[in-house]
Design a protein around this motif. Structure first.
Motif, PDB file in Angstrom:
ATOM      1  N   GLU A  17      56.607 132.599  87.867  1.00 38.81           N
ATOM      2  CA  GLU A  17      57.917 132.567  87.209  1.00 38.81           C
ATOM      3  C   GLU A  17      58.758 133.792  87.553  1.00 38.81           C
ATOM      4  N   LYS A  18      58.102 134.871  87.934  1.00 38.66           N
ATOM      5  CA  LYS A  18      58.817 136.103  88.259  1.00 38.66           C
ATOM      6  C   LYS A  18      59.245 136.155  89.721  1.00 38.66           C
ATOM      7  N   LEU A  19      58.788 135.199  90.517  1.00 41.17           N
ATOM      8  CA  LEU A  19      59.135 135.148  91.934  1.00 41.17           C
ATOM      9  C   LEU A  19      60.484 134.468  92.128  1.00 41.17           C
ATOM     10  N   PRO A  20      61.117 134.696  93.280  1.00 43.89           N
ATOM     11  CA  PRO A  20      62.340 133.933  93.583  1.00 43.89           C
ATOM     12  C   PRO A  20      62.013 132.437  93.639  1.00 43.89           C
ATOM     13  N   GLY A  21      63.014 131.596  93.463  1.00 43.57           N
ATOM     14  CA  GLY A  21      62.817 130.152  93.382  1.00 43.57           C
ATOM     15  C   GLY A  21      62.061 129.559  94.551  1.00 43.57           C
ATOM     16  N   TRP A  22      62.408 129.933  95.785  1.00 42.26           N
ATOM     17  CA  TRP A  22      61.746 129.365  96.953  1.00 42.26           C
ATOM     18  C   TRP A  22      60.274 129.766  97.005  1.00 42.26           C
ATOM     19  N   ALA A  23      59.975 131.002  96.629  1.00 38.33           N
ATOM     20  CA  ALA A  23      58.586 131.470  96.664  1.00 38.33           C
ATOM     21  C   ALA A  23      57.762 130.786  95.572  1.00 38.33           C
ATOM     22  N   ASN A  24      58.359 130.577  94.400  1.00 37.32           N
ATOM     23  CA  ASN A  24      57.673 129.897  93.309  1.00 37.32           C
ATOM     24  C   ASN A  24      57.371 128.444  93.684  1.00 37.32           C
ATOM     25  N   ARG A  25      58.335 127.773  94.293  1.00 42.42           N
ATOM     26  CA  ARG A  25      58.111 126.374  94.720  1.00 42.42           C
ATOM     27  C   ARG A  25      57.006 126.293  95.767  1.00 42.42           C
ATOM     28  N   THR A  26      57.012 127.221  96.720  1.00 41.50           N
ATOM     29  CA  THR A  26      55.978 127.234  97.759  1.00 41.50           C
ATOM     30  C   THR A  26      54.614 127.498  97.148  1.00 41.50           C
ATOM     31  N   LEU A  27      54.548 128.445  96.224  1.00 41.63           N
ATOM     32  CA  LEU A  27      53.281 128.751  95.559  1.00 41.63           C
ATOM     33  C   LEU A  27      52.759 127.553  94.775  1.00 41.63           C
ATOM     34  N   ARG A  28      53.646 126.887  94.039  1.00 37.85           N
ATOM     35  CA  ARG A  28      53.219 125.700  93.286  1.00 37.85           C
ATOM     36  C   ARG A  28      52.715 124.602  94.214  1.00 37.85           C
ATOM     37  N   TRP A  29      53.389 124.415  95.352  1.00 33.57           N
ATOM     38  CA  TRP A  29      52.958 123.392  96.301  1.00 33.57           C
ATOM     39  C   TRP A  29      51.602 123.747  96.902  1.00 33.57           C
ATOM     40  N   LEU A  30      51.410 125.017  97.250  1.00 30.92           N
ATOM     41  CA  LEU A  30      50.139 125.442  97.836  1.00 30.92           C
ATOM     42  C   LEU A  30      48.987 125.337  96.844  1.00 30.92           C
ATOM     43  N   ARG A  31      49.274 125.455  95.563  1.00 35.68           N
ATOM     44  CA  ARG A  31      48.206 125.402  94.555  1.00 35.68           C
ATOM     45  C   ARG A  31      47.810 123.986  94.183  1.00 35.68           C
ATOM     46  N   LYS A  32      48.556 122.988  94.614  1.00 36.76           N
ATOM     47  CA  LYS A  32      48.199 121.602  94.316  1.00 36.76           C
ATOM     48  C   LYS A  32      46.891 121.245  95.027  1.00 36.76           C
ATOM     49  N   PRO A  33      46.053 120.424  94.394  1.00 37.61           N
ATOM     50  CA  PRO A  33      44.796 120.020  95.042  1.00 37.61           C
ATOM     51  C   PRO A  33      45.002 119.317  96.381  1.00 37.61           C
ATOM     52  N   SER A  34      46.097 118.589  96.531  1.00 41.82           N
ATOM     53  CA  SER A  34      46.344 117.872  97.783  1.00 41.82           C
ATOM     54  C   SER A  34      46.683 118.818  98.943  1.00 41.82           C
ATOM     55  N   SER A  35      47.031 120.063  98.649  1.00 44.40           N
ATOM     56  CA  SER A  35      47.379 121.044  99.692  1.00 44.40           C
ATOM     57  C   SER A  35      46.175 121.846 100.160  1.00 44.40           C
ATOM     58  N   ARG A  36      44.997 121.426  99.792  1.00 44.55           N
ATOM     59  CA  ARG A  36      43.778 122.177 100.118  1.00 44.55           C
ATOM     60  C   ARG A  36      43.634 122.416 101.617  1.00 44.55           C
ATOM     61  N   TRP A  37      43.948 121.405 102.424  1.00 43.07           N
ATOM     62  CA  TRP A  37      43.744 121.519 103.871  1.00 43.07           C
ATOM     63  C   TRP A  37      44.787 122.403 104.538  1.00 43.07           C
ATOM     64  N   VAL A  38      45.804 122.774 103.820  1.00 46.17           N
ATOM     65  CA  VAL A  38      46.787 123.745 104.320  1.00 46.17           C
ATOM     66  C   VAL A  38      46.450 125.122 103.745  1.00 46.17           C
ATOM     67  N   ARG A  39      46.049 125.131 102.479  1.00 48.85           N
ATOM     68  CA  ARG A  39      45.781 126.380 101.757  1.00 48.85           C
ATOM     69  C   ARG A  39      44.615 127.168 102.373  1.00 48.85           C
ATOM     70  N   ILE A  40      43.538 126.502 102.711  1.00 44.27           N
ATOM     71  CA  ILE A  40      42.353 127.199 103.226  1.00 44.27           C
ATOM     72  C   ILE A  40      42.639 127.885 104.568  1.00 44.27           C
ATOM     73  N   PRO A  41      43.197 127.180 105.573  1.00 47.04           N
ATOM     74  CA  PRO A  41      43.488 127.891 106.830  1.00 47.04           C
ATOM     75  C   PRO A  41      44.503 129.015 106.673  1.00 47.04           C
TER      76      PRO A  41
END
Length: 107
Positions: A17-41
């Protein structure tokens, strides 16, 4: 989802919540379970880049960021990471409070 995962997610939500909007959206997307194959590499590449911190653009800042991405998928790292985040947040608040007090005394 276990208790450590819930607490870690809560802390990361607060920090996001303290991050800029674009960084918060990217972080939320990366934390989704479906993003696992992007998050790990990405997490592994960030940690590898942090090892080569003597090179320009690469630095030690990459190590904790890579760890925060990997902690979503490595259960035994969740509790120590959550505790470290809590400690960092507590020290940051204490430092800011002291800084505010010293400014008001100096004025």
């Amino acid at each position: 989802m276990n208790r450590d995962q819930q607490r870690l997610n809560h802390q990361l939500d607060r920090w996001g919540e303290k991050l800029p909007g674009w960084a918060n959206r990217t972080l939320r997307w990366l934390r989704k379970p479906s993003s696992r194959w992007v998050r790990i590499p990405i997490g592994l590449l960030l940690m590898l880049g942090g090892v080569f911190s003597i090179l320009p653009l690469l630095g030690l800042w990459m190590l904790p960021l890579g760890l925060l991405l990997l902690v979503q998928d490595v259960p035994f790292l969740r509790r120590p990471t959550r505790r470290a985040l809590f400690c960092i947040e507590h020290r940051w608040k204490r430092w800011r409070r002291r800084r505010r007090q010293s400014r008001s005394v100096a004025s």
